[in-house]
Design a protein around this motif. Sequence first.
Motif, PDB file in Angstrom:
ATOM      1  N   ARG A 137     -42.121  70.928 -50.561  1.00 27.11           N
ATOM      2  CA  ARG A 137     -42.567  69.379 -50.713  1.00 27.11           C
ATOM      3  C   ARG A 137     -44.167  69.599 -51.538  1.00 27.11           C
ATOM      4  N   VAL A 168     -38.730  62.873 -51.428  1.00 22.93           N
ATOM      5  CA  VAL A 168     -37.482  62.415 -50.979  1.00 22.93           C
ATOM      6  C   VAL A 168     -37.528  62.013 -49.155  1.00 22.93           C
ATOM      7  N   SER A 169     -36.761  61.141 -48.766  1.00 25.14           N
ATOM      8  CA  SER A 169     -36.704  61.024 -47.447  1.00 25.14           C
ATOM      9  C   SER A 169     -36.330  62.407 -46.547  1.00 25.14           C
ATOM     10  N   THR A 218     -40.045  61.170 -42.425  1.00 26.39           N
ATOM     11  CA  THR A 218     -40.792  60.239 -43.395  1.00 26.39           C
ATOM     12  C   THR A 218     -40.529  58.831 -42.979  1.00 26.39           C
ATOM     13  N   SER A 278     -43.126  56.328 -45.611  1.00 24.71           N
ATOM     14  CA  SER A 278     -42.942  56.388 -46.961  1.00 24.71           C
ATOM     15  C   SER A 278     -42.530  57.953 -47.357  1.00 24.71           C
ATOM     16  N   LYS A 279     -41.847  58.177 -48.517  1.00 27.63           N
ATOM     17  CA  LYS A 279     -41.465  59.355 -48.744  1.00 27.63           C
ATOM     18  C   LYS A 279     -42.645  60.403 -49.112  1.00 27.63           C
TER      19      LYS A 279
END
Length: 320
Positions: free
Chosen positions: A18, A25-26, A43, A46-47
């Motif tokens: 990440r 992404v979730s 998350t 928010s992502k």
Amino acid sequence: MLLLDYQNVLIQSLLTERFSGVAPVSIDQVVSDFDGVTFHVSTPESKSKIVISIALKCFRELLQYGAQAVLEREYGPYIVDTEPGYDFSVQIDLENLPADEEGKEELIKRLSLLKRNVMAAPFERAFDEFAKLSEEASKYTTESAPQGVKEGGEVMAIHYREEEAIYIKSSHDRVTVIFSTIFREETDRIFGKVFLQEFVDARRRVQALQNAPQVLFRNDPPLELEGVPGLKNSGDGKYSYITFVLFPRHLTPQRRYDSISHIQTFRDYFHYHIKASKAYIHTRMRKRTADFLQVLNRARPENEERERKTASGRTFRVQG
């Protein structure tokens, strides 16, 4: 022998991915660790905002020994309200990460060491108590030292697993760490005794290990735990107590971090290698059995009777 990692490798790899700049992404992932510890990486808002929560069986005990101060020191700006069902939570904003790569790597390392850091609280407290008691004891002779200096600090108990615990006690000349462990199978007790005896013998036999902590084991509670409630004793060796004696050379500021990290992973290291040894022996047994079956399948009796036919179709037996 394999040395287990201190950090959670799954969290480390997930954050490394990440933090590398890939599209957010979730995430909703539950990650298990040794000693029944559970992480939840998600998350929820928010992502770009990753929440990491941890649940430990012994978290309330750790709070009594200063875990909150350690967590605030390590994760201060990232601490958020604790997620329901967990004991502690931090949040990382992918849009507000350290600018340099070194800073990102340091943050990943710290987050993946969440379990190690929260479990370090009683050890840090014991090391600090050792420093105070050592300084106080230097003012007296052995005979004239006050009773509090002679007895040392309190015994801190961390019940981190079912029927198992870590006991830590500081004195003016050492810190004693005692693991209580349970062997549920007879073979585990045998392997465990062999491993522990090797710890003791190797320190005497190998010159390079002379500076290692002293290791003792027994089936009844050590004298350091006298008066501690909930101790178990069994004559059949089901319960064992492994004692590590950390001397001043192991408690210096330069070695403090590594000493805490190494000692924390002992129980997992110990039982992992018991299971690995059993698996290795079973593998050798299966291979040996397969070799024997192959030999038997290739064997032929010396006087094997064979059936033959004449030109007219009659059959008769001959011996080879």
